[in-house]
Design a protein around this motif. Structure first.
Motif, PDB file in Angstrom:
ATOM      1  N   ARG A 178       0.697  -1.226  -0.084  1.00 37.16           N
ATOM      2  CA  ARG A 178      -0.023   0.008   0.040  1.00 37.16           C
ATOM      3  C   ARG A 178       1.000   1.161  -0.002  1.00 37.16           C
ATOM      4  NH1 ARG A 178      -5.109  -0.219   2.709  1.00 37.16           N
ATOM      5  NH2 ARG A 178      -4.875   1.944   2.895  1.00 37.16           N
ATOM      6  N   PRO A 179       0.487   2.329  -0.800  1.00 35.22           N
ATOM      7  CA  PRO A 179       1.238   3.511  -0.617  1.00 35.22           C
ATOM      8  C   PRO A 179       0.875   4.098   0.740  1.00 35.22           C
ATOM      9  CG  PRO A 179       0.098   3.488  -2.764  1.00 35.22           C
ATOM     10  CD  PRO A 179      -0.507   2.372  -1.756  1.00 35.22           C
ATOM     11  N   LEU A 180       2.197   4.736   1.210  1.00 34.38           N
ATOM     12  CA  LEU A 180       1.762   5.177   2.719  1.00 34.38           C
ATOM     13  C   LEU A 180       0.894   6.203   2.771  1.00 34.38           C
ATOM     14  CD1 LEU A 180       5.901   5.299   3.251  1.00 34.38           C
ATOM     15  CD2 LEU A 180       4.160   3.694   4.379  1.00 34.38           C
ATOM     16  N   ARG A 181       0.712   7.146   1.855  1.00 32.09           N
ATOM     17  CA  ARG A 181      -0.336   8.245   2.140  1.00 32.09           C
ATOM     18  C   ARG A 181      -1.457   7.755   1.988  1.00 32.09           C
ATOM     19  NH1 ARG A 181       1.731  13.241   2.347  1.00 32.09           N
ATOM     20  NH2 ARG A 181       3.974  13.647   1.934  1.00 32.09           N
ATOM     21  N   THR A 182      -1.995   6.742   1.697  1.00 34.63           N
ATOM     22  CA  THR A 182      -3.382   6.201   1.583  1.00 34.63           C
ATOM     23  C   THR A 182      -3.747   5.252   2.849  1.00 34.63           C
ATOM     24  OG1 THR A 182      -2.763   3.942   0.685  1.00 34.63           O
ATOM     25  CG2 THR A 182      -2.981   5.752  -0.833  1.00 34.63           C
ATOM     26  N   LEU A 183      -2.705   5.333   3.859  1.00 38.47           N
ATOM     27  CA  LEU A 183      -3.123   4.411   5.171  1.00 38.47           C
ATOM     28  C   LEU A 183      -3.600   5.446   5.947  1.00 38.47           C
ATOM     29  CD1 LEU A 183       0.446   2.768   5.511  1.00 38.47           C
ATOM     30  CD2 LEU A 183      -1.835   1.978   4.489  1.00 38.47           C
ATOM     31  N   SER A 184      -4.662   5.004   7.053  1.00 39.56           N
ATOM     32  CA  SER A 184      -5.031   5.783   7.998  1.00 39.56           C
ATOM     33  C   SER A 184      -3.958   6.076   8.838  1.00 39.56           C
ATOM     34  CB  SER A 184      -6.311   4.867   8.769  1.00 39.56           C
ATOM     35  OG  SER A 184      -5.553   3.920   9.535  1.00 39.56           O
ATOM     36  N   GLY A 185      -4.407   7.163   9.910  1.00 41.43           N
ATOM     37  CA  GLY A 185      -3.353   7.554  10.936  1.00 41.43           C
ATOM     38  C   GLY A 185      -2.743   6.613  11.798  1.00 41.43           C
ATOM     39  N   GLY A 186      -3.612   5.538  12.156  1.00 43.51           N
ATOM     40  CA  GLY A 186      -3.195   4.451  13.070  1.00 43.51           C
ATOM     41  C   GLY A 186      -2.171   3.574  12.264  1.00 43.51           C
ATOM     42  N   GLN A 187      -2.554   3.201  11.003  1.00 39.27           N
ATOM     43  CA  GLN A 187      -1.965   2.285  10.062  1.00 39.27           C
ATOM     44  C   GLN A 187      -0.330   2.957   9.984  1.00 39.27           C
ATOM     45  OE1 GLN A 187      -4.522   2.026   6.803  1.00 39.27           O
ATOM     46  NE2 GLN A 187      -5.493   0.108   7.729  1.00 39.27           N
ATOM     47  N   GLN A 188      -0.507   4.201   9.745  1.00 39.50           N
ATOM     48  CA  GLN A 188       0.931   5.089   9.530  1.00 39.50           C
ATOM     49  C   GLN A 188       1.845   4.776  10.736  1.00 39.50           C
ATOM     50  OE1 GLN A 188       0.056   8.842   8.239  1.00 39.50           O
ATOM     51  NE2 GLN A 188      -0.627   8.441   6.228  1.00 39.50           N
ATOM     52  N   GLN A 189       1.006   4.911  11.941  1.00 35.71           N
ATOM     53  CA  GLN A 189       1.907   4.757  13.219  1.00 35.71           C
ATOM     54  C   GLN A 189       2.504   3.587  13.328  1.00 35.71           C
ATOM     55  OE1 GLN A 189       1.276   7.551  15.342  1.00 35.71           O
ATOM     56  NE2 GLN A 189       2.150   7.230  17.307  1.00 35.71           N
ATOM     57  N   ARG A 190       1.830   2.546  12.909  1.00 36.50           N
ATOM     58  CA  ARG A 190       2.398   1.093  13.100  1.00 36.50           C
ATOM     59  C   ARG A 190       3.405   0.861  12.052  1.00 36.50           C
ATOM     60  NH1 ARG A 190      -2.450  -3.097  13.340  1.00 36.50           N
ATOM     61  NH2 ARG A 190      -3.595  -1.615  12.315  1.00 36.50           N
ATOM     62  N   VAL A 191       3.527   1.640  10.766  1.00 34.38           N
ATOM     63  CA  VAL A 191       4.442   1.290   9.977  1.00 34.38           C
ATOM     64  C   VAL A 191       5.443   2.019  10.366  1.00 34.38           C
ATOM     65  CG1 VAL A 191       5.128   1.934   7.627  1.00 34.38           C
ATOM     66  CG2 VAL A 191       2.857   1.012   7.819  1.00 34.38           C
ATOM     67  N   ALA A 192       5.701   3.201  10.885  1.00 37.05           N
ATOM     68  CA  ALA A 192       6.748   4.028  11.415  1.00 37.05           C
ATOM     69  C   ALA A 192       7.316   3.319  12.489  1.00 37.05           C
ATOM     70  CB  ALA A 192       6.122   5.205  11.974  1.00 37.05           C
ATOM     71  N   ILE A 193       6.636   2.539  13.540  1.00 36.34           N
ATOM     72  CA  ILE A 193       7.349   1.623  14.532  1.00 36.34           C
ATOM     73  C   ILE A 193       8.073   0.481  13.820  1.00 36.34           C
ATOM     74  CG2 ILE A 193       6.921   0.331  16.382  1.00 36.34           C
ATOM     75  CD1 ILE A 193       4.575   2.068  17.084  1.00 36.34           C
ATOM     76  N   GLY A 194       7.497   0.033  12.856  1.00 41.54           N
ATOM     77  CA  GLY A 194       8.135  -1.069  12.365  1.00 41.54           C
ATOM     78  C   GLY A 194       9.388  -0.805  11.457  1.00 41.54           C
ATOM     79  N   ALA A 195       9.300   0.509  10.713  1.00 38.02           N
ATOM     80  CA  ALA A 195      10.358   0.957   9.889  1.00 38.02           C
ATOM     81  C   ALA A 195      11.811   1.055  10.981  1.00 38.02           C
ATOM     82  CB  ALA A 195      10.116   2.273   9.448  1.00 38.02           C
ATOM     83  N   VAL A 196      11.353   1.491  12.214  1.00 39.74           N
ATOM     84  CA  VAL A 196      12.623   1.662  13.248  1.00 39.74           C
ATOM     85  C   VAL A 196      12.922   0.079  13.797  1.00 39.74           C
ATOM     86  CG1 VAL A 196      13.260   2.276  15.635  1.00 39.74           C
ATOM     87  CG2 VAL A 196      12.135   3.781  14.124  1.00 39.74           C
ATOM     88  N   LEU A 197      12.052  -0.775  14.229  1.00 36.04           N
ATOM     89  CA  LEU A 197      12.203  -2.105  14.732  1.00 36.04           C
ATOM     90  C   LEU A 197      13.013  -2.785  13.698  1.00 36.04           C
ATOM     91  CD1 LEU A 197       8.911  -2.990  16.329  1.00 36.04           C
ATOM     92  CD2 LEU A 197      10.960  -2.219  17.390  1.00 36.04           C
ATOM     93  N   THR A 198      12.895  -2.807  12.326  1.00 36.67           N
ATOM     94  CA  THR A 198      13.763  -3.677  11.468  1.00 36.67           C
ATOM     95  C   THR A 198      15.235  -3.535  11.494  1.00 36.67           C
ATOM     96  OG1 THR A 198      13.601  -2.035   9.669  1.00 36.67           O
ATOM     97  CG2 THR A 198      11.916  -3.736   9.621  1.00 36.67           C
ATOM     98  N   SER A 199      15.672  -2.291  12.133  1.00 32.18           N
ATOM     99  CA  SER A 199      17.040  -2.123  12.040  1.00 32.18           C
ATOM    100  C   SER A 199      17.523  -2.561  13.632  1.00 32.18           C
ATOM    101  CB  SER A 199      17.496  -0.382  12.142  1.00 32.18           C
ATOM    102  OG  SER A 199      17.145  -0.073  10.825  1.00 32.18           O
ATOM    103  N   HIS A 200      16.596  -3.240  14.388  1.00 33.81           N
ATOM    104  CA  HIS A 200      16.985  -3.870  15.854  1.00 33.81           C
ATOM    105  C   HIS A 200      17.922  -2.992  16.422  1.00 33.81           C
ATOM    106  CE1 HIS A 200      16.518  -8.055  14.332  1.00 33.81           C
ATOM    107  NE2 HIS A 200      15.469  -7.773  14.127  1.00 33.81           N
ATOM    108  N   PRO A 201      17.381  -1.762  16.752  1.00 32.84           N
ATOM    109  CA  PRO A 201      18.158  -0.903  17.680  1.00 32.84           C
ATOM    110  C   PRO A 201      18.107  -1.274  19.125  1.00 32.84           C
ATOM    111  CG  PRO A 201      15.942  -0.140  17.256  1.00 32.84           C
ATOM    112  CD  PRO A 201      16.178  -1.398  16.650  1.00 32.84           C
ATOM    113  N   ARG A 202      19.222  -1.228  19.762  1.00 32.95           N
ATOM    114  CA  ARG A 202      19.313  -1.498  21.299  1.00 32.95           C
ATOM    115  C   ARG A 202      18.533  -0.309  22.168  1.00 32.95           C
ATOM    116  NH1 ARG A 202      25.276  -2.089  23.174  1.00 32.95           N
ATOM    117  NH2 ARG A 202      24.240  -2.876  24.913  1.00 32.95           N
ATOM    118  N   VAL A 203      18.303   0.693  21.570  1.00 33.31           N
ATOM    119  CA  VAL A 203      17.445   1.657  22.556  1.00 33.31           C
ATOM    120  C   VAL A 203      16.452   2.216  21.544  1.00 33.31           C
ATOM    121  CG1 VAL A 203      17.257   4.154  23.580  1.00 33.31           C
ATOM    122  CG2 VAL A 203      19.270   2.510  23.913  1.00 33.31           C
TER     123      VAL A 203
END
Length: 543
Positions: free
Chosen positions: A137-162
């Protein structure tokens, strides 16, 4: 893992420092919850962890912030990106690609991870956050809550320690919020990730916190065990307020703990009934919608919804992320797409479809404040926005400013709208819309970024709007707000209305939408702490 050593942060033009002599330590594998009133400095504290403060935001930082031994004075954000992942309040502002799958992979590409590793982590993250069906899905077609989960996922894929999260559940429905927080706690418990999380909706997250950092508003912080810190804090979730009312010590942080202590309270309330929100007499609807249909490529957002809005009534529109709430509001206002059905609003010239009117005239029939109130603000100062609203609405000069002073007193007229807090920006956007005096007011997720006191003030404002004869619709995931505000609740799912009734009828029948007090005192029909307090006062008076 994270150490603040006598940190003071001061921004240019502000006499009072945002953070004052803060000394704080967060250990590896801790979930640290940061709380405080709107504008108290929570975002500043979070941004200091990876050096955004002051390298990006400007200002002056005294003292030292060290993360995994790296001093942010000498290591800008790019030098700490492999250790610290940050998700801000506005997910859309942080996206750099076009689709969900590309966004999840982007951070790993910058770290030069091998392609097989990237593919595996993308799949794991899609499943972890329940967004696998959104991958293309294009990011701009997502609801606000869906965008929030994608944003969290984009950070989690890098496996940060913090992991630093600024209001991660503000746009999520209750079930999605639980899923995200469950994923975050798994990272803490299973992988030892250190999480620092700022959140206004404490009822969702406080039971998971190992440490609570409370910003009092004068730049200083208090940190410690969550129950101990909340005992004296001026903000608290309904569960803590109920514990104070009942005299429970220590204060409960979870529904489970509260239910174990609630038996004596239930006995005191036996034979009493909750006070009901007064309702206005039935009258002809001011807005009528029939068989409204909204389609986007590949999806039906609203599927034949019927709706009547009556003067003086407050309707809460609820449902999971992507259920069609925002699409319905935009279709009612006339600015959004509508492929089927009818919408009519009564007025001095008779019923009219707002979609057929010019924008200025449509605003006089139906006013809408979107999820991001700043989208309505485009001028350089508060005074300029107010003056423009007066001109566009044909109102007398000073009308918008008078409304603003009623909503948000003391707001400097020379302040840029982008420099306002979330609550102040909401107040300005609402004043701009109300200047046209529309009989119908639509509010989309209006309490994002608001603390408990600000939400009480907002609820009082909505009641005043209804008292003047306006029909108000509030689309929200905030079950605690709805419990004490709404005359009627409508629940949507997959574009259809699946439940409708009074707040008690709908919320008590759904574990997902039940407020904390209802969960503690079930099966009795109590929704809010105010209802319980009023009943106990009546019991005391009769005794």
């Amino acid at each position: 893992m994270i150490e603040f050593d006598r940190v003071t942060v001061r921004y240019a033009g502000n006499d009072t420092p945002m953070l004052r002599d803060v000394t704080l330590r967060v250990d590896e594998g801790e979930l640290c919850l940061v709380v405080g009133r709107t504008g108290a400095g929570k975002s500043t504290l979070l941004r200091a962890i990876n050096g955004l403060v002051p390298h990006f935001t400007g200002g002056t930082l005294h003292g030292a912030v060290r993360v995994d031994g790296r001093d942010t004075r000498h290591h800008p954000p790019r030098d700490i990106a492999d250790v610290v992942g940050v998700v801000g309040q506005d997910p859309l502002a942080g996206f750099v690609t076009d689709t969900v799958e590309e966004e999840l992979a982007y951070g790993m590409e910058q770290l030069a991870l091998p392609a097989p590793v990237m593919r595996k982590r993308v799949e794991e993250t899609l499943d972890l956050l329940g967004i696998a069906e959104l991958r293309h899905r294009p990011l701009r077609t997502l609801s606000g809550g869906q965008q929030q989960r994608v944003a969290i996922g984009a950070v989690l894929t890098s496996h940060p320690r913090v992991l630093v999260l600024d209001e991660p559940t503000s746009a999520l429905d209750p079930t999605a919020a639980e899923d995200v927080l469950a994923a975050v706690t798994r990272l803490v418990h299973d992988l030892g990730v250190t999480v620092v999380l700022a959140e206004h909706r404490l009822e969702r997250v406080v039971q998971y916190a190992d440490r609570l950092v409370y910003l009092s508003g004068d730049g200083r912080v208090v940190d410690g065990d969550p129950a101990t810190v909340l005992a004296d804090a001026d903000i608290s979730p309904p569960l803590v307020e109920l514990g104070r009312l009942a005299g429970w010590t220590p204060l409960p942080l979870s529904v489970r703990d509260a239910r174990r202590r609630a038996s004596p309270l239930r006995q005191r309330l036996a034979g009493t009934a909750p006070s009901r929100i007064p309702t206005v007499p039935d009258s002809a609807p001011v807005l009528t919608a029939r068989a409204v249909v909204v389609r986007y490529p590949g999806t039906v957002a609203v599927a034949g919804v019927d709706l009547d809005l009556h003067p003086g009534r407050i309707v809460a529109l609820m449902g999971r992320n992507g259920s069609g709430k925002s699409s319905l509001l935009w279709a009612l206002q006339g600015s959004g797409p509508r492929q089927g059905g009818t919408v009519t609003v009564t007025g001095p010239d008779g019923p009219v479809d707002p979609k057929t009117l010019p924008a200025a005239q449509a605003r006089r029939r139906v006013g809408l404040v979107p999820q991001t109130p700043g989208d309505l603000l485009y001028l350089d100062t508060v005074d300029a926005e107010c003056a423009q609203a007066d001109r566009e609405s044909g109102a007398a000069a000073g009308s918008c400013r008078a409304l603003l002073d009623d909503l948000t007193p003391g707001l400097p007229g020379d302040r840029h709208p982008r420099d306002l807090s979330e609550g102040q920006r909401l107040g300005l956007a609402l004043a701009v819309q109300l200047t046209a005096a529309p009989p119908v007011v639509l509010l989309d997720e209006p309490t994002r970024g608001l603390d408990y006191l600000a939400k009480r003030q907002f609820a009082a404002l909505v009641r005043r709007l209804a008292a003047t004869g306006r029909a108000v619709v509030v689309a929200t995931h905030d079950v605690e707000l709805v419990a004490g505000l709404a005359d009627r609740v409508i629940v949507m799912a997959e574009g259809e209305v699946v439940a409708e009734g009074t707040a008690a009828e709908v919320m008590l029948a759904s574990p997902a939408f039940a407020p904390q007090v209802a969960k503690v005192l079930a099966p009795e029909p109590w929704l809010t702490v105010d209802q319980v307090a009023a009943a106990l006062a009546r019991c005391g008076a009769s005794a």
